[in-house]
Scaffold this motif. Sequence first.
Motif, PDB file in Angstrom:
ATOM      1  N   SER A 326     132.515  88.378  13.558  1.00  0.00           N
ATOM      2  CA  SER A 326     132.127  87.853  12.248  1.00  0.00           C
ATOM      3  C   SER A 326     130.703  88.298  11.921  1.00  0.00           C
ATOM      4  N   GLU A 327     130.290  88.119  10.670  1.00  0.00           N
ATOM      5  CA  GLU A 327     128.929  88.484  10.266  1.00  0.00           C
ATOM      6  C   GLU A 327     127.886  87.740  11.120  1.00  0.00           C
ATOM      7  N   GLY A 328     128.118  86.447  11.333  1.00  0.00           N
ATOM      8  CA  GLY A 328     127.182  85.645  12.122  1.00  0.00           C
ATOM      9  C   GLY A 328     127.093  86.138  13.566  1.00  0.00           C
ATOM     10  N   GLU A 329     128.242  86.497  14.133  1.00  0.00           N
ATOM     11  CA  GLU A 329     128.250  86.988  15.516  1.00  0.00           C
ATOM     12  C   GLU A 329     127.516  88.325  15.634  1.00  0.00           C
ATOM     13  N   ILE A 330     127.605  89.150  14.584  1.00  0.00           N
ATOM     14  CA  ILE A 330     126.921  90.448  14.609  1.00  0.00           C
ATOM     15  C   ILE A 330     125.404  90.243  14.561  1.00  0.00           C
ATOM     16  N   VAL A 331     124.964  89.344  13.700  1.00  0.00           N
ATOM     17  CA  VAL A 331     123.524  89.066  13.583  1.00  0.00           C
ATOM     18  C   VAL A 331     122.997  88.504  14.906  1.00  0.00           C
ATOM     19  N   ARG A 332     123.764  87.599  15.518  1.00  0.00           N
ATOM     20  CA  ARG A 332     123.343  87.025  16.796  1.00  0.00           C
ATOM     21  C   ARG A 332     123.243  88.124  17.867  1.00  0.00           C
ATOM     22  N   ALA A 333     124.217  89.039  17.876  1.00  0.00           N
ATOM     23  CA  ALA A 333     124.200  90.124  18.867  1.00  0.00           C
ATOM     24  C   ALA A 333     122.991  91.036  18.645  1.00  0.00           C
ATOM     25  N   GLN A 334     122.649  91.257  17.363  1.00  0.00           N
ATOM     26  CA  GLN A 334     121.483  92.102  17.081  1.00  0.00           C
ATOM     27  C   GLN A 334     120.208  91.436  17.621  1.00  0.00           C
ATOM     28  N   ALA A 335     120.114  90.113  17.416  1.00  0.00           N
ATOM     29  CA  ALA A 335     118.942  89.385  17.925  1.00  0.00           C
ATOM     30  C   ALA A 335     118.928  89.395  19.454  1.00  0.00           C
ATOM     31  N   LEU A 337     120.179  91.597  21.539  1.00  0.00           N
ATOM     32  CA  LEU A 337     119.802  92.920  22.066  1.00  0.00           C
ATOM     33  C   LEU A 337     118.317  93.178  21.858  1.00  0.00           C
ATOM     34  N   ALA A 338     117.794  92.751  20.696  1.00  0.00           N
ATOM     35  CA  ALA A 338     116.366  92.931  20.439  1.00  0.00           C
ATOM     36  C   ALA A 338     115.543  92.156  21.465  1.00  0.00           C
ATOM     37  N   ARG A 339     116.014  90.973  21.869  1.00  0.00           N
ATOM     38  CA  ARG A 339     115.310  90.185  22.893  1.00  0.00           C
ATOM     39  C   ARG A 339     115.381  90.865  24.259  1.00  0.00           C
ATOM     40  N   CYS A 340     116.274  91.848  24.393  1.00  0.00           N
ATOM     41  CA  CYS A 340     116.313  92.669  25.615  1.00  0.00           C
ATOM     42  C   CYS A 340     115.509  93.954  25.425  1.00  0.00           C
ATOM     43  N   GLY A 341     114.880  94.112  24.248  1.00  0.00           N
ATOM     44  CA  GLY A 341     114.065  95.299  24.002  1.00  0.00           C
ATOM     45  C   GLY A 341     114.804  96.424  23.308  1.00  0.00           C
ATOM     46  N   LEU A 342     116.051  96.154  22.854  1.00  0.00           N
ATOM     47  CA  LEU A 342     116.852  97.210  22.224  1.00  0.00           C
ATOM     48  C   LEU A 342     117.152  96.821  20.770  1.00  0.00           C
ATOM     49  N   PHE A 343     116.650  97.612  19.830  1.00  0.00           N
ATOM     50  CA  PHE A 343     116.839  97.284  18.414  1.00  0.00           C
ATOM     51  C   PHE A 343     117.843  98.258  17.799  1.00  0.00           C
ATOM     52  N   GLY A 344     119.082  97.803  17.696  1.00  0.00           N
ATOM     53  CA  GLY A 344     120.140  98.646  17.141  1.00  0.00           C
ATOM     54  C   GLY A 344     120.464  98.244  15.717  1.00  0.00           C
ATOM     55  N   PRO A 346     122.955  97.004  12.779  1.00  0.00           N
ATOM     56  CA  PRO A 346     123.975  95.969  12.998  1.00  0.00           C
ATOM     57  C   PRO A 346     125.304  96.511  13.550  1.00  0.00           C
ATOM     58  N   ALA A 347     125.772  97.622  13.044  1.00  0.00           N
ATOM     59  CA  ALA A 347     127.042  98.184  13.540  1.00  0.00           C
ATOM     60  C   ALA A 347     126.995  98.418  15.044  1.00  0.00           C
ATOM     61  N   SER A 348     125.829  98.799  15.547  1.00  0.00           N
ATOM     62  CA  SER A 348     125.635  99.097  16.969  1.00  0.00           C
ATOM     63  C   SER A 348     125.706  97.870  17.840  1.00  0.00           C
ATOM     64  N   CYS A 349     125.582  96.721  17.232  1.00  0.00           N
ATOM     65  CA  CYS A 349     125.524  95.470  17.993  1.00  0.00           C
ATOM     66  C   CYS A 349     126.885  94.786  18.030  1.00  0.00           C
ATOM     67  N   VAL A 350     127.845  95.305  17.266  1.00  0.00           N
ATOM     68  CA  VAL A 350     129.195  94.727  17.248  1.00  0.00           C
ATOM     69  C   VAL A 350     129.817  94.728  18.656  1.00  0.00           C
ATOM     70  N   PRO A 351     129.595  95.773  19.494  1.00  0.00           N
ATOM     71  CA  PRO A 351     130.176  95.716  20.846  1.00  0.00           C
ATOM     72  C   PRO A 351     129.739  94.499  21.663  1.00  0.00           C
ATOM     73  N   LEU A 352     128.488  94.092  21.565  1.00  0.00           N
ATOM     74  CA  LEU A 352     128.070  92.905  22.324  1.00  0.00           C
ATOM     75  C   LEU A 352     128.764  91.656  21.777  1.00  0.00           C
TER      76      LEU A 352
END
Length: 405
Positions: A326-335, A337-344, A346-352
């Motif tokens: 979902s949109e919310g899950e994608i935003v959460r995944a982006q955050a 990954l960024a907290r791990c030092g990786l800024f992708g 949004p499409a790149s964060c869908v796998p997480l």
Amino acid sequence: MTLSFGQNGVFFMKKALLRCKTCGAEYGADRAPFRCACGEPLDLAWNGFGIEANERCQSRRYAAFYPFAAGEWRSLGEGGTPLVKLETLAKELGLAEVAVKNESANPTWSFKDRGTASCIAHARALGYTKVGTVSSGNMAASVAAYAAAADMEAFVLVKGNVADEKLAPIAIYGPHLLRVAGPYYELYGESLRLGAERGIYFMNSDVPFRVAGSRTIAYEIAEERGFRVPDWVIVPTSAGGNLRGIVNGFEDLRRAGLTEKLPRFICAQAANISPIAAAFAAGAARIRRFPDNETIAHAIDNPFPPSGNRVLAELRRLGGAVLTASEGEIVRAQADLARCGLFGQPASCVPLAVLRRARADGIVAEGESAALVMTGSGLKYTAAFAAHRLEWRDCDLASLPAYLK
Ligand SMILES: [Zn+2]
């Protein structure tokens, strides 16, 4: 191991075949057939293999997997991107390993550079001087950059409603940039038709040598792990070409005797635009056009992916899955990954996001390993900042000591 190869490009192109996995038809790669007569996409069938040790650049390191002579590549240093292990996330998800293949480390900050380099080599081998693509994002910038490096003329066709600020990062490389009014979904076929007529090699989303370029993502993931493949590889999926290329890459390695087995694959889509997921769930062999919804995962918002049918067939053949976020899950995944030092982007964060779902549903089991393909940089889609609560504070120099306590 190293294989030597000659300087005669024509010799290689004659040996290489493009094969339709759907109907079995074969075409010589010494021409530029972009799709099979049956309408489905083509895959490069090539039996060469070999890995050049101590070479970071994919077009030299894995050259023996490709039917090109050395002089045909015009590399900007694509590939060789880091596979970053995320130990905290792995522990949280009960997995032995979660690793992110960070494709934002490519020359134009996305995985597209691998396929573009491979298409440019093919176009040069066939004597083309003009190339093109249909894209307003990662692929457009990549083709414009590589055409500039290869001293080729580039034609980039974008949607009629694309905002000016999205065009500047493409225009900077100096292509002919055309904003085309009219139905965007017709541009894919129309560009291939016009390209054949005008001598322009259109390296669109899932043409054979773009897909072949994605194979090196698989080679690098496997090599980085000592040729032990992860249990799962999760790929954000739009047209479907990248996933097809990664599947082919792992199959190459197994055929070459470098790995023992294949990973299982998950096609990751945004729930708002998920034509492959819908067909997979319905048990259908063919995708249907999805409504043109909005998603923050803008780089994968393809309602009618040209490799959709092929992706369905591959996932069924190999025991894969299609999952959505979902949109919310994608935003959460982006955050996350960024907290791990990786800024992708949004499409790149869908796998997480999809990996969390796969763990919750028991598709990915405890103690397994997963590689997530982070396809492009977060700086490519700054509109996504608005979805996060980002904070900063102002202070004056005199009060700074108090703030730093
Ligand atoms: Zn066919």
